[in-house]
Each structure stands twice: as C-alpha cells, then as structure tokens.
Design an enzyme around this catalytic site. Sequence first.
Site, short mmCIF file in Angstrom:
data_model
loop_
_atom_site.label_atom_id
_atom_site.label_comp_id
_atom_site.label_asym_id
_atom_site.label_seq_id
_atom_site.Cartn_x
_atom_site.Cartn_y
_atom_site.Cartn_z
N ASP A 193 0.88 -1.17 0.00
CA ASP A 193 0.00 0.00 0.00
C ASP A 193 0.92 1.23 0.00
O ASP A 193 2.13 1.10 0.22
CB ASP A 193 -0.86 -0.06 1.28
CG ASP A 193 -1.60 1.22 1.53
OD1 ASP A 193 -2.35 1.65 0.64
OD2 ASP A 193 -1.44 1.81 2.62
N ASP A 252 -0.14 5.21 1.00
CA ASP A 252 -0.36 6.20 2.04
C ASP A 252 -0.37 5.57 3.43
O ASP A 252 -1.12 4.63 3.69
CB ASP A 252 -1.70 6.92 1.82
CG ASP A 252 -1.67 7.80 0.59
OD1 ASP A 252 -0.78 8.65 0.49
OD2 ASP A 252 -2.55 7.63 -0.29
N GLU A 261 -13.62 5.14 8.16
CA GLU A 261 -12.65 4.22 7.57
C GLU A 261 -11.95 3.38 8.65
O GLU A 261 -11.76 2.17 8.48
CB GLU A 261 -11.61 4.99 6.74
CG GLU A 261 -10.58 4.08 6.08
CD GLU A 261 -9.38 4.80 5.45
OE1 GLU A 261 -9.38 6.04 5.37
OE2 GLU A 261 -8.44 4.10 5.06
N SER A 289 -2.43 1.51 -4.52
CA SER A 289 -2.88 2.62 -3.69
C SER A 289 -4.24 3.17 -4.08
O SER A 289 -4.54 3.37 -5.26
CB SER A 289 -1.85 3.75 -3.78
OG SER A 289 -2.35 4.92 -3.18
N ALA A 290 -5.04 3.46 -3.07
CA ALA A 290 -6.32 4.14 -3.27
C ALA A 290 -6.12 5.65 -3.32
O ALA A 290 -7.07 6.42 -3.38
CB ALA A 290 -7.29 3.77 -2.15
N LYS A 337 -9.82 -3.20 -2.90
CA LYS A 337 -8.55 -3.55 -3.55
C LYS A 337 -8.56 -4.96 -4.13
O LYS A 337 -7.83 -5.25 -5.06
CB LYS A 337 -7.39 -3.34 -2.58
CG LYS A 337 -7.13 -1.85 -2.30
CD LYS A 337 -5.84 -1.59 -1.55
CE LYS A 337 -5.59 -0.08 -1.44
NZ LYS A 337 -4.31 0.22 -0.76
N ASP A 397 -1.58 -0.69 5.83
CA ASP A 397 -1.95 -0.08 7.11
C ASP A 397 -3.45 -0.21 7.38
O ASP A 397 -3.93 0.23 8.40
CB ASP A 397 -1.55 1.40 7.18
CG ASP A 397 -2.49 2.27 6.36
OD1 ASP A 397 -2.52 2.10 5.13
OD2 ASP A 397 -3.20 3.09 6.96
P1 TMP Z 1 -3.71 4.18 0.23
O1 TMP Z 1 -4.51 3.06 -0.37
O2 TMP Z 1 -2.46 4.49 -0.54
O3 TMP Z 1 -3.44 4.00 1.69
O4 TMP Z 1 -4.60 5.54 0.11
C1 TMP Z 1 -5.84 5.69 0.73
C2 TMP Z 1 -5.81 6.62 1.90
O5 TMP Z 1 -6.10 7.96 1.46
C3 TMP Z 1 -6.90 6.27 2.88
O6 TMP Z 1 -6.35 5.81 4.09
C4 TMP Z 1 -7.65 7.55 3.12
C5 TMP Z 1 -6.84 8.61 2.47
N1 TMP Z 1 -7.62 9.71 1.90
C6 TMP Z 1 -7.30 11.00 2.28
O7 TMP Z 1 -6.39 11.21 3.10
N2 TMP Z 1 -7.99 12.05 1.75
C7 TMP Z 1 -9.00 11.87 0.84
O8 TMP Z 1 -9.60 12.85 0.39
C8 TMP Z 1 -9.32 10.52 0.45
C9 TMP Z 1 -10.42 10.27 -0.53
C10 TMP Z 1 -8.59 9.48 1.00
MG MG Z 2 -2.79 3.26 3.43
#
Ligand code: TMP
Ligand code: MG
Length: 297
Positions: free
Chosen positions: A49, A51, A96, A164-165, A213, A238
Amino acid sequence: VLAIWHQLTKTEIPELAKCSVLMRERSRVEETIYSMQRAGAGSLHVISDFDMTLTRFAHNGKRVPTTHNILDNRLLINEDCTRKMRELLNTYYPIEIDAGRTVEEKLPRMVEWWTKVHELLIEQRIRKDMLAQAVKESSAMLREGHNVFFDRLAELQVPLLIFSAGVGDVLEEVIRQNDVFHPNVHVISNYMDFDHTGVLRAFKGQLIHTFNKREGALSHAACLTELQGRPNVLLLGDSLGDLTMADGVSKPENILTIGFLNDQVEERKESYINSFDIVLVKDETMDVPNGILRCIT
Ligand code: TMP
Ligand code: MG
C-alpha cells in the site's frame, strides 16, 4: 527445530525483537520466512500500500499528508475546496478506521468519500504541470529506511507493486522526487485524466478505495506478467482492506503480511493481530520489512 528457528530469527532479524512488533503466531512467521529464504529473491515479489504504509503517518507530532492531501495547495485548489475536502476527511476518515463497523458498512461510505473528493478536484481544473511543484512544497515523507527498501528490491530485480487508493500521479511524483522510482516499481492507483491542454477532466478506470482492492487486484493480475512465477509475497499495508491486495496472485506459496497500526491502536490491536502476520505499532520506520528482506534475499 522450532527452537533453532527462534535463535535464527533472533540473530538474523534482530528488528523482530523491537517492542513495536506484535505477532499472533511467531512460529508461522518464522516458518514462512525460512521457506521464502530457501526459495530466494527469484521467487519473491512485494505488494505494498502507499499512504501511511510507505509514507509516514506522522512526523514531529504532525500528520504527514496522503497523496490526496498533497493536492491541498493553492497552486491547485482554492480555499473553498480545501475546506470541503477537510470536512469530508473529518467525516469519513473516522468511519474508515472505526473498529466497531464492518467492511460491508464502510464500503458505500468510502465510495461516497472518494467520489465527492474526485468531483471537487475535477471542478478545480487542476493543471498537470503544477503537480510536481505541489509535491515539492508539501511535507510528504516516506518512512525512515525507505531508500534501503526500494534500492534493495531494485538491485535484486524483485518486482514491487504499489497498490494505492490515493492519486497515482501524485504518488509517482513523490517516489520520483525521492529518487526511488526504479524500473522494478509498478503502480496501481487512481490516475488523473487530463485534457489536451493539461487540465484535469476525470479520473481513469475503476475507482479504487480502501476496501475494494480485491477487485483491482483480480482485474490487474493478468497484465502483470512480471509477477508470474514468483509465488512468494511480502505484503505491506496499514488498513485491513490492504490484505486483499494479494488476491490476484495465481498459485501463491508463501504470503507474509505486515500491518502498520498507526492510529486507534487500542481499539484496533486485536483485529490487526488476528489479520496480519506481523503488526507494527506506531513504528515510523521500514526496519522490520528491511530486516526480513535482508534475511530472505
Ligand atoms: P492508500 O490506499 O495508498 O493507503 O490511500 C488511501 C488513503 O487515502 C486512505 O487511508 C484515506 C486517504 N484519503 C485522504 O487522506 N484524503 C481523501 O480525500 C481521500 C479520498 C482518501
Ligand atoms: Mg494506506
């Protein structure tokens, strides 16, 4: 035999003795690590992942921005958009990470969050040529030891799939500016679609949020031919949703999962220990993944 393994991991991976490390079943972790070690780097790939997994959660008591939050810069969006994105974050992030709700309950709320944020971003007519500057001005930060992690995988030609989301264009810029966007790195994420003048007009493909995912993993599996014939997987995440990132791997042999537990530690500890093989509590470093890589490659 187990006693010998114990000794081996203790001497070979002293990082596993850090007090931030929790394991439900230490013997399973050790067996998996030794199977991976016997198979070697040629059988391995890493799925991570981005973030709050490859990037830090906080630094000096301040939250480190996610890829979406890096876009909160006047070069790209106005004050009104900043305020609306923060309100959405304050509404949806607690959902979340809520230990009291099921994934089924969270799922539609995540779709809402991402959809609303992406609509706001599109209204801002973000310019592609301003993204690099916004990343430079941000406090984005990869975890301590990230260079060892990325460089070692590149050196061994072990594929690293970043799933990554977040926002793919921003993610790529972060790893490029940190000099770790090596040829073995592949990214699956939400990519921006710009018009011919370089202005954001949409997001490409199927939306990826924290809890879908699995679908992304299955649909991308076929195009990632590089991963075929590498049945051992080191998975880093995470969120509990990150555990499904390896669902597209055909004929997996050994999967070792590492979960960074950054926030709501007491509330989520039990579920993390039951779901990940190794849980790292408020650990802002790549020490444990690096120690495991050193041992198995
Ligand atoms: P990841 O899959 O790389 O961890 O990314 C997703 C993360 O992004 C998730 O934990 C929530 C975060 N997120 C924000 O911080 N701000 C936003 O506006 C959105 C839609 C998600
Ligand atoms: Mg993450």
